[in-house]
Design a protein around this motif. Structure first.
Motif, PDB file in Angstrom:
ATOM      1  N   VAL A  56       0.853  -1.189   0.000  1.00  0.00           N
ATOM      2  CA  VAL A  56       0.000   0.000   0.000  1.00  0.00           C
ATOM      3  C   VAL A  56       0.887   1.236   0.000  1.00  0.00           C
ATOM      4  O   VAL A  56       1.873   1.293   0.751  1.00  0.00           O
ATOM      5  CB  VAL A  56      -0.921   0.019   1.238  1.00  0.00           C
ATOM      6  CG1 VAL A  56      -1.724   1.310   1.305  1.00  0.00           C
ATOM      7  CG2 VAL A  56      -1.849  -1.187   1.234  1.00  0.00           C
ATOM      8  N   ALA A  57       0.570   2.223  -0.826  1.00  0.00           N
ATOM      9  CA  ALA A  57       1.276   3.504  -0.801  1.00  0.00           C
ATOM     10  C   ALA A  57       0.593   4.439   0.187  1.00  0.00           C
ATOM     11  O   ALA A  57      -0.621   4.385   0.375  1.00  0.00           O
ATOM     12  CB  ALA A  57       1.289   4.123  -2.189  1.00  0.00           C
ATOM     13  N   VAL A  58       1.392   5.297   0.828  1.00  0.00           N
ATOM     14  CA  VAL A  58       0.853   6.280   1.768  1.00  0.00           C
ATOM     15  C   VAL A  58       0.984   7.661   1.138  1.00  0.00           C
ATOM     16  O   VAL A  58       2.071   8.071   0.728  1.00  0.00           O
ATOM     17  CB  VAL A  58       1.588   6.232   3.114  1.00  0.00           C
ATOM     18  CG1 VAL A  58       0.906   7.166   4.123  1.00  0.00           C
ATOM     19  CG2 VAL A  58       1.629   4.807   3.662  1.00  0.00           C
ATOM     20  N   ASN A  59      -0.149   8.371   1.055  1.00  0.00           N
ATOM     21  CA  ASN A  59      -0.198   9.691   0.412  1.00  0.00           C
ATOM     22  C   ASN A  59      -0.645  10.757   1.405  1.00  0.00           C
ATOM     23  O   ASN A  59      -1.305  10.457   2.408  1.00  0.00           O
ATOM     24  CB  ASN A  59      -1.189   9.664  -0.758  1.00  0.00           C
ATOM     25  CG  ASN A  59      -0.881   8.579  -1.758  1.00  0.00           C
ATOM     26  OD1 ASN A  59       0.195   8.545  -2.333  1.00  0.00           O
ATOM     27  ND2 ASN A  59      -1.821   7.661  -1.953  1.00  0.00           N
ATOM     28  N   HIS A  60      -0.310  12.004   1.110  1.00  0.00           N
ATOM     29  CA  HIS A  60      -0.738  13.099   1.981  1.00  0.00           C
ATOM     30  C   HIS A  60      -2.256  13.116   2.140  1.00  0.00           C
ATOM     31  O   HIS A  60      -2.769  13.388   3.233  1.00  0.00           O
ATOM     32  CB  HIS A  60      -0.246  14.438   1.428  1.00  0.00           C
ATOM     33  CG  HIS A  60       1.194  14.711   1.689  1.00  0.00           C
ATOM     34  ND1 HIS A  60       1.675  15.095   2.923  1.00  0.00           N
ATOM     35  CD2 HIS A  60       2.276  14.617   0.883  1.00  0.00           C
ATOM     36  CE1 HIS A  60       2.980  15.255   2.869  1.00  0.00           C
ATOM     37  NE2 HIS A  60       3.375  14.973   1.642  1.00  0.00           N
ATOM     38  N   VAL A  61      -2.987  12.821   1.068  1.00  0.00           N
ATOM     39  CA  VAL A  61      -4.441  12.859   1.161  1.00  0.00           C
ATOM     40  C   VAL A  61      -4.963  11.819   2.153  1.00  0.00           C
ATOM     41  O   VAL A  61      -6.021  12.010   2.770  1.00  0.00           O
ATOM     42  CB  VAL A  61      -5.083  12.674  -0.225  1.00  0.00           C
ATOM     43  CG1 VAL A  61      -4.868  11.273  -0.757  1.00  0.00           C
ATOM     44  CG2 VAL A  61      -6.560  13.038  -0.198  1.00  0.00           C
ATOM     45  N   ASP A  62      -4.228  10.730   2.353  1.00  0.00           N
ATOM     46  CA  ASP A  62      -4.638   9.742   3.360  1.00  0.00           C
ATOM     47  C   ASP A  62      -4.651  10.364   4.755  1.00  0.00           C
ATOM     48  O   ASP A  62      -5.520  10.041   5.579  1.00  0.00           O
ATOM     49  CB  ASP A  62      -3.685   8.543   3.354  1.00  0.00           C
ATOM     50  CG  ASP A  62      -3.680   7.805   2.026  1.00  0.00           C
ATOM     51  OD1 ASP A  62      -4.715   7.825   1.337  1.00  0.00           O
ATOM     52  OD2 ASP A  62      -2.644   7.215   1.686  1.00  0.00           O
ATOM     53  N   THR A  63      -3.694  11.256   5.008  1.00  0.00           N
ATOM     54  CA  THR A  63      -3.662  11.919   6.317  1.00  0.00           C
ATOM     55  C   THR A  63      -4.813  12.905   6.450  1.00  0.00           C
ATOM     56  O   THR A  63      -5.331  13.109   7.544  1.00  0.00           O
ATOM     57  CB  THR A  63      -2.319  12.644   6.546  1.00  0.00           C
ATOM     58  OG1 THR A  63      -2.203  13.790   5.694  1.00  0.00           O
ATOM     59  CG2 THR A  63      -1.143  11.711   6.284  1.00  0.00           C
ATOM     60  N   PHE A  64      -5.221  13.525   5.331  1.00  0.00           N
ATOM     61  CA  PHE A  64      -6.345  14.461   5.366  1.00  0.00           C
ATOM     62  C   PHE A  64      -7.652  13.718   5.666  1.00  0.00           C
ATOM     63  O   PHE A  64      -8.495  14.196   6.438  1.00  0.00           O
ATOM     64  CB  PHE A  64      -6.475  15.211   4.043  1.00  0.00           C
ATOM     65  CG  PHE A  64      -5.238  15.928   3.585  1.00  0.00           C
ATOM     66  CD1 PHE A  64      -4.290  16.375   4.500  1.00  0.00           C
ATOM     67  CD2 PHE A  64      -5.009  16.161   2.238  1.00  0.00           C
ATOM     68  CE1 PHE A  64      -3.139  17.038   4.080  1.00  0.00           C
ATOM     69  CE2 PHE A  64      -3.879  16.820   1.803  1.00  0.00           C
ATOM     70  CZ  PHE A  64      -2.931  17.255   2.725  1.00  0.00           C
ATOM     71  N   VAL A  65      -7.844  12.562   5.034  1.00  0.00           N
ATOM     72  CA  VAL A  65      -9.045  11.761   5.282  1.00  0.00           C
ATOM     73  C   VAL A  65      -9.055  11.269   6.721  1.00  0.00           C
ATOM     74  O   VAL A  65     -10.079  11.323   7.409  1.00  0.00           O
ATOM     75  CB  VAL A  65      -9.119  10.576   4.295  1.00  0.00           C
ATOM     76  CG1 VAL A  65     -10.258   9.634   4.665  1.00  0.00           C
ATOM     77  CG2 VAL A  65      -9.313  11.087   2.867  1.00  0.00           C
ATOM     78  N   ARG A  66      -7.931  10.767   7.187  1.00  0.00           N
ATOM     79  CA  ARG A  66      -7.845  10.249   8.551  1.00  0.00           C
ATOM     80  C   ARG A  66      -8.157  11.330   9.594  1.00  0.00           C
ATOM     81  O   ARG A  66      -8.887  11.107  10.562  1.00  0.00           O
ATOM     82  CB  ARG A  66      -6.434   9.697   8.813  1.00  0.00           C
ATOM     83  CG  ARG A  66      -6.230   9.051  10.164  1.00  0.00           C
ATOM     84  CD  ARG A  66      -4.856   9.370  10.740  1.00  0.00           C
ATOM     85  NE  ARG A  66      -4.732  10.737  11.184  1.00  0.00           N
ATOM     86  CZ  ARG A  66      -3.777  11.577  10.791  1.00  0.00           C
ATOM     87  NH1 ARG A  66      -2.865  11.217   9.905  1.00  0.00           N
ATOM     88  NH2 ARG A  66      -3.745  12.817  11.281  1.00  0.00           N
ATOM     89  N   SER A  67      -7.615  12.528   9.389  1.00  0.00           N
ATOM     90  CA  SER A  67      -7.801  13.605  10.365  1.00  0.00           C
ATOM     91  C   SER A  67      -9.195  14.220  10.290  1.00  0.00           C
ATOM     92  O   SER A  67      -9.650  14.841  11.254  1.00  0.00           O
ATOM     93  CB  SER A  67      -6.756  14.699  10.136  1.00  0.00           C
ATOM     94  OG  SER A  67      -6.997  15.370   8.906  1.00  0.00           O
TER      95      SER A  67
END
Length: 323
Positions: free
Chosen positions: A37-48
């Motif tokens: 799995v790749a980790v992207n900045h947008v993943d942190t936006f969704v999580r937060s």
């Protein structure tokens, strides 16, 4: 199955790693065994929760994955057990993420890994590559013979813009650290500029002084500088923003020269754009393009660590989580 998930929006430390039920597929889905799995900045936006989207808790984080087909829905054609496949549009808009041992993917959002392409290198690239593909083809409508300025061109997103624009027949102007000039020249830049020096002064002395399109991958260039770099009728696309969330520009010069400012985030891209981008990406990867990203592989157990590092921008390599 093991998964990295959240039970509410919050900080990186709130990501849990534990057991969740293995998903069951519907008639139009494919069950994959997730490999990376790749980790992207947008993943942190969704999580937060800073990027507002439909989220069912417990919510598995992550949107880009590569793996192998395990089971195929009754209405699905074109996929067979054991095939290597990838997806890059999970983990938002009501879809569960993919940082889990198994994931149920709508067949329309699943694509084959091209023959002879290394799956890990592929998944590192697909998020930034899809952004570049859609901006170039849909937002700009770029055609051969036009020109583009790509700022921050040596980063994950920038290198994809450079290669795709070059393949499409555009003249490519780039800004970067001088140490990246050789790389960008190999990827297709026609004119390399130093991003630590005045853009206006460098362009005034360059062979290509005005361009049709501008994209700033860093959010650090003044909007007015980018508008000045455009030909009349030219277009700027914003894919990020400055930290102060403010821009100032000469409005009269902007509208009297029929210039355009567009914004783009891939989370808002419709499915047909995602699918068209995937076809373009696969063709280029099969020919050896887009696969230059430096990678840092960690375990899926390190999902919280990865989110924290991204939020601090403390890792230049693309972070991948492996099962």
């Amino acid at each position: 199955m093991r998964a990295a998930y959240i039970t509410q929006n919050g900080e990186a430390k709130d990501i849990k790693v534990g057991e969740l039920p293995k998903p069951t597929i519907t008639s139009d889905e494919v069950l994959i065994k997730v490999n990376v799995v790749a980790v992207n900045h947008v993943d942190t936006f969704v999580r937060s929760g800073s990027f507002k989207t439909d989220t069912d808790f417990p919510f598995v984080v992550g949107r880009d994955a590569v793996g192998q087909v395990q089971e195929v829905g009754s209405d699905v054609t074109g996929f067979s057990k054991g095939e290597w496949v990838w997806t890059n549009s999970m983990g938002y808009s009501g879809r569960q993420g993919v940082t889990s041992e198994y994931a149920a993917i709508p067949a329309a959002r699943l694509f084959h890994v091209p023959e002879h392409v290394e799956p890990t290198q592929l998944v590192a690239a697909v998020h930034s590559a899809a952004t570049a593909a859609i901006v170039l083809t849909k937002v700009f409508g770029a055609v051969s013979g036009t020109s583009i300025l790509v700022e921050g061109a040596a980063g994950h997103v920038g290198t994809k813009f450079v290669q795709m624009a070059h393949v499409m027949g555009l003249k490519v102007v780039t800004t970067s650290n001088t140490s990246d000039f050789d790389l960008l020249d190999r990827l297709g830049s026609d004119q390399c500029l130093n991003y630590d020096k005045s853009l206006k002064k460098q362009l005034s002395k360059a062979d290509i002084q005005k361009v049709d399109y501008v994209v700033d991958t860093s959010g650090k260039v003044q909007l007015q500088d980018n508008l000045q770099a455009l030909k009349p009728g030219g277009k700027v696309c914003l894919i990020t923003a400055p930290k102060n969330n403010r821009f100032a520009f000469d409005v009269r010069q902007f509208y009297t020269q029929s210039k355009t400012i567009s914004g783009f985030v891939i989370s808002n891209a419709p499915l047909d754009q995602i699918r068209d981008a995937a076809k373009f990406i696969n063709r280029l990867m099969a020919d050896g393009y887009l696969l230059e990203d430096s990678i840092l592989e960690k375990s899926y157990e390190d999902a919280a660590w990865a989110h924290k590092k991204l939020e601090k921008n403390s890792k230049k390599k693309k972070i991948l989580l492996k099962f």
